[in-house]
Design a protein around this motif. Structure first.
Motif, PDB file in Angstrom:
ATOM      1  N   LYS A 282      -3.678   9.012  -4.993  1.00 33.16           N
ATOM      2  CA  LYS A 282      -4.549   7.960  -4.525  1.00 33.16           C
ATOM      3  C   LYS A 282      -4.378   8.190  -2.905  1.00 33.16           C
ATOM      4  CE  LYS A 282      -5.162   5.574  -8.799  1.00 33.16           C
ATOM      5  NZ  LYS A 282      -4.988   4.556  -9.609  1.00 33.16           N
ATOM      6  N   MET A 283      -4.953   8.946  -2.040  1.00 35.03           N
ATOM      7  CA  MET A 283      -4.786   8.831  -0.863  1.00 35.03           C
ATOM      8  C   MET A 283      -5.401   7.392   0.048  1.00 35.03           C
ATOM      9  SD  MET A 283      -3.271  10.936   1.031  1.00 35.03           S
ATOM     10  CE  MET A 283      -2.991  11.455   2.836  1.00 35.03           C
TER      11      MET A 283
ATOM     12  N   TYR B  31       1.098   4.013  -3.027  1.00 38.86           N
ATOM     13  CA  TYR B  31       0.943   5.558  -2.762  1.00 38.86           C
ATOM     14  C   TYR B  31       2.147   6.233  -3.021  1.00 38.86           C
ATOM     15  CZ  TYR B  31       0.603   9.805  -0.033  1.00 38.86           C
ATOM     16  OH  TYR B  31       0.445  11.253   0.351  1.00 38.86           O
TER      17      TYR B  31
ATOM     18  N   CYS C  77       0.920  -1.227   0.041  1.00 41.41           N
ATOM     19  CA  CYS C  77      -0.024  -0.086   0.127  1.00 41.41           C
ATOM     20  C   CYS C  77       0.833   1.365   0.116  1.00 41.41           C
ATOM     21  CB  CYS C  77      -0.901   0.039   1.269  1.00 41.41           C
ATOM     22  SG  CYS C  77      -2.221  -1.305   0.930  1.00 41.41           S
TER      23      CYS C  77
ATOM     24  N   PHE D   3      -2.200   5.381   0.901  1.00 44.88           N
ATOM     25  CA  PHE D   3      -1.620   5.782   2.380  1.00 44.88           C
ATOM     26  C   PHE D   3      -2.352   5.321   3.790  1.00 44.88           C
ATOM     27  CE2 PHE D   3      -1.229   8.971   5.776  1.00 44.88           C
ATOM     28  CZ  PHE D   3       0.166   8.741   6.012  1.00 44.88           C
TER      29      PHE D   3
END
Length: 150
Positions: A52-53, A46, A42, A56
């Motif tokens: 594409k928060m 990020y 992930c 995070f």
């Protein structure tokens, strides 16, 4: 056999650890490894696409869950042991109906249908200890000898 004793905190912790040994062994580290891989994937995703928060937040959630899996069971066990270490216990060891028996470095833990007995080895004389070992080996449905390393 009737016993009367005061339990120490570390003995209760060891007994609770025996009862949860399946959750505390290698399965725990497999879950931590899986969560670590999810967190790394992930956070790398990020890093490649910062717009594409959710990657995070998903990575952060995986790290928090990893720490929860690692530290919460020990913390809860420690608190339960502190609560249970007050008072003197007087028990009668059952001769039948034993479902599981655990032997660790300092305690015998016996689980029946409705109750759990934590018997420290320090209060047992040699004949009593031999009787409990024989009882667990013969009458218990499951008998485990566990090394906790404590």
């Amino acid at each position: 056999m009737e016993l009367r004793y005061k339990l120490e905190r570390h003995e209760i912790e060891e007994s609770l650890l025996c009862l949860d040994w399946k959750k505390e062994g290698w399965r725990k580290y497999i879950h931590i490894g899986i969560m670590g891989v999810i967190a790394i994937v992930c956070l790398v995703a990020y890093g490649t696409a910062p717009e594409k928060m959710f990657f995070f937040w998903l990575g952060l959630l995986a790290v928090l869950l990893m720490f929860a899996i690692l530290y919460l069971p020990g913390y809860r066990r420690n608190r339960r042991a502190a609560e249970m270490a007050k008072g003197i216990y007087k028990i009668t060891v059952p001769d039948a109906g034993i479902l599981e028996g655990y032997e660790s470095e300092h305690v015998f833990t016996i689980r029946t249908k409705n109750e759990i007995y934590c018997i420290p080895k320090r209060v047992l004389k040699k004949p009593q200890r031999e009787r409990i070992e024989k009882l667990l080996k013969e009458k218990a449905v499951k008998y485990y000898k566990i090394t906790t390393g404590r």
